[in-house]
Design an enzyme around this catalytic site. Structure first.
Site, PDB file in Angstrom:
ATOM      1  N   SER A  42       0.835  -1.197   0.000  1.00  0.00           N
ATOM      2  CA  SER A  42       0.000   0.000   0.000  1.00  0.00           C
ATOM      3  C   SER A  42       0.872   1.251   0.000  1.00  0.00           C
ATOM      4  O   SER A  42       1.863   1.319   0.718  1.00  0.00           O
ATOM      5  CB  SER A  42      -0.905   0.006   1.227  1.00  0.00           C
ATOM      6  OG  SER A  42      -1.538   1.271   1.370  1.00  0.00           O
ATOM      7  N   LYS A  81      26.834  -4.587  15.681  1.00  0.00           N
ATOM      8  CA  LYS A  81      26.289  -5.115  16.930  1.00  0.00           C
ATOM      9  C   LYS A  81      27.064  -6.379  17.285  1.00  0.00           C
ATOM     10  O   LYS A  81      27.116  -7.327  16.509  1.00  0.00           O
ATOM     11  CB  LYS A  81      24.801  -5.446  16.777  1.00  0.00           C
ATOM     12  CG  LYS A  81      24.210  -6.166  17.998  1.00  0.00           C
ATOM     13  CD  LYS A  81      22.805  -6.654  17.733  1.00  0.00           C
ATOM     14  CE  LYS A  81      22.330  -7.552  18.866  1.00  0.00           C
ATOM     15  NZ  LYS A  81      20.992  -8.106  18.629  1.00  0.00           N
ATOM     16  N   LEU A 338       5.350  -9.780  11.036  1.00  0.00           N
ATOM     17  CA  LEU A 338       4.328  -9.515  12.047  1.00  0.00           C
ATOM     18  C   LEU A 338       3.026 -10.251  11.765  1.00  0.00           C
ATOM     19  O   LEU A 338       2.250 -10.511  12.692  1.00  0.00           O
ATOM     20  CB  LEU A 338       4.068  -8.006  12.143  1.00  0.00           C
ATOM     21  CG  LEU A 338       5.244  -7.128  12.563  1.00  0.00           C
ATOM     22  CD1 LEU A 338       4.839  -5.662  12.553  1.00  0.00           C
ATOM     23  CD2 LEU A 338       5.762  -7.527  13.931  1.00  0.00           C
ATOM     24  N   TYR A 452      22.417 -19.786  26.051  1.00  0.00           N
ATOM     25  CA  TYR A 452      21.840 -20.131  27.349  1.00  0.00           C
ATOM     26  C   TYR A 452      22.894 -20.053  28.445  1.00  0.00           C
ATOM     27  O   TYR A 452      22.617 -19.608  29.569  1.00  0.00           O
ATOM     28  CB  TYR A 452      21.221 -21.527  27.292  1.00  0.00           C
ATOM     29  CG  TYR A 452      19.922 -21.577  26.539  1.00  0.00           C
ATOM     30  CD1 TYR A 452      18.704 -21.547  27.215  1.00  0.00           C
ATOM     31  CD2 TYR A 452      19.894 -21.635  25.149  1.00  0.00           C
ATOM     32  CE1 TYR A 452      17.499 -21.587  26.526  1.00  0.00           C
ATOM     33  CE2 TYR A 452      18.692 -21.676  24.449  1.00  0.00           C
ATOM     34  CZ  TYR A 452      17.505 -21.646  25.140  1.00  0.00           C
ATOM     35  OH  TYR A 452      16.309 -21.669  24.451  1.00  0.00           O
TER      36      TYR A 452
END
Length: 513
Positions: A42, A81, A338, A452
């Protein structure tokens, strides 16, 4: 046989364009035989644009798409990062903190250093004992030099980047280099056949767009997978409580301000703040549970964290609906991004899930409709497993807390809020350190056993180590610890400052192989 030749991706943003690029790059040779990738988005819906943290997998994803790493830095306001630092998650004290670096422990795969470290009486943190990366981050250094080729690393790394610029960058590459067709149009409905497949999407500006396989990247609207095909959403709000985020873009005081080469995640009274350093600004936000703190109180905590610089800066509010679809691929439609689901942005899981899904679609793209349901079943099994393990890993950060200063932290350690699988692993880890061949032996793992270990031992967990370790294992561990010390000294002396490295990349570019 109904051949799968026309892929239609509905929705843009990082999810849409990354998926388009991965599929188009994988199947470039088929373009001459009529294979097409079309992305419909869109012109009236802005992207969310706050997903600024990534995982090291993105390097290989971009390389396979033929993207220049130098151009990524030039066009996406990107920085390096090297992991994340978690402050105040364990006790809430000012000096409470640990790193989850992106480098594996020294000689990982040959020797498990966790039991050795647990028996060592000195005060060296687990991270510093097994990898140089925490100290590299503390010193503000980058993970490579200007002489290191594109996508190669001295210390393992991912990126921080401007999500809006990244989406546009991917769009240009997909259209100009990979031949993706871009249609700017509002989708009004999806036309479903008697078999339940989507035959086409109808748009206001471009008419009907047919396809053989549809990828739903329409964000929270989930236009295809949810609204059209009715796949239910499975909430995990009873495990991950954060449901709201406030985001602010913070300018630097001057152009020489150091850029952190790690995400800074600082626990607050009922949630946590992210702090991501880009070359031109910081992206800072507060993720919290609205059941435990009001929006106004959360904003005050966020502005207090930023300090005087936040006085007049506007804040964006975002809602988080933690969970995912019960299945992700139904009939000839698969959800990515999402539309598939969302969890709080802890540990940068959103973009890596897009990457992994896009790669799985591209690698296992069914040749014809007749075998698509088999591929879909395998895709759903793998993707459900990945979501479950990511939820476990995010919850681990909360389940290990010793904080009792707020109902938020007390509620997070309630047994009923901890998934059964994670609780079983936590019981196991009281007597057995996580290890790669025990619970982490599947190719679908996003976070390896080392991740972990970093969280467990960074947050003060103690694993009971039985006496009588084999002499060969002791020698191997001692050797790895010494090698880590040597490597730490070498990297501290040889790596450049993070901001200076980015400037050189933008000005001169990185070598290509």
């Amino acid at each position: 046989m109904r051949e799968i030749k026309h892929i239609v991706i509905v929705g843009g943003g990082t999810a849409g364009w990354l998926t388009a690029g991965v599929i188009a790059a994988k199947h470039q040779a088929r373009r001459a035989h009529g294979f097409t990738v079309t992305l419909v988005e869109s012109p009236n819906i802005p992207i969310i644009g706050v997903g600024e943290g990534t995982w090291p997998t993105l390097r290989n994803t971009l390389r396979r798409m033929g993207i220049s790493e130098t151009e990524l830095f030039r066009q996406c306001d990107a920085s390096f990062k090297q992991g994340a630092r978690f402050n105040r998650w364990t006790t809430g004290a000012p000096d409470d903190g640990y790193y989850h670096p992106l480098m594996l422990p020294q000689n990982f795969g040959q020797v498990n250093l966790a039991p050795h470290w647990l028996e060592t009486p000195d005060a060296t943190s687990f991270c510093d004992a097994v990898t140089p990366q925490g100290r590299v981050c503390d010193a503000g250094l980058g993970p490579k030099t200007i002489a290191t080729p594109e996508y190669e690393a001295v210390a393992n790394y991912a990126y921080h980047l401007d999500a809006g610029k990244f989406s546009g960058f991917l769009q240009r590459h997909c259209c100009d280099v990979l031949g993706v067709r871009h249609v700017l149009a509002d989708v009004t409905e999806a036309v479903v056949t008697e078999t339940g497949d989507i035959a086409m999407v109808r748009t206001e500006q471009a008419g009907d767009i047919p396809g053989d396989l549809f990828v739903d990247c329409t964000g929270f609207a989930a236009l295809l997978i949810g609204r059209t095909l009715g796949v239910p959403f499975k909430s995990c709000a009873d495990t991950l409580f954060c449901d709201t985020a406030l985001a602010i873009q913070v300018p630097y005081p001057d152009d020489e301000t150091p850029i952190a080469s790690h995400t800074i995640s600082t626990a607050q009274s009922a949630g946590w703040t992210w702090d991501i350093g880009l070359p031109t600004r910081r992206g800072v936000g507060h993720v919290f549970s609205s059941s435990h703190i009001s929006v106004d109180e959360a904003e005050r905590e966020l502005r207090a964290y930023i300090g005087d610089a936040a006085a007049d800066l506007p804040v964006r509010k975002l809602s988080i609906k933690a969970g995912h679809r019960e299945i992700f691929w139904k009939n000839n439609t698969v959800a990515v991004g999402l539309a598939a689901g969302f969890l709080e942005p802890l540990e940068a899981s959103a973009i890596v899930l897009i990457e992994l899904s896009a790669k799985l679609i591209a690698d296992q793209l069914p040749a014809c409709r007749e075998v698509m349901d088999v591929v879909a079943r395998r895709f759903n099994e793998t993707t459900l497993y990945r979501w479950g393990r990511i939820i476990d890993f995010l919850k681990l950060h909360y389940a290990l807390t010793q904080r009792t200063d707020n109902d938020f932290w007390r509620d997070n350690v309630r047994p009923e809020s901890i998934p059964d699988r994670l609780q079983g692993l936590m019981d196991l880890w009281r007597y057995h350190a996580p290890w790669m061949l025990d619970e982490f032996d599947r190719a679908e793992e996003v976070f390896p056993a080392a991740s972990y270990q970093y969280v467990l031992y960074g947050m003060g967990h103690r694993t009971h180590v039985p006496p009588g370790v084999a002499e060969a294992d002791v020698r191997a561990a001692d050797r790895a610890i010494r090698e880590n010390q040597t490597q730490t000294e070498r990297l501290m002396a040889g790596l450049p400052l993070h901001r200076g490295l980015i400037r050189k990349i933008v000005e001169y570019g990185l070598p290509t192989i």
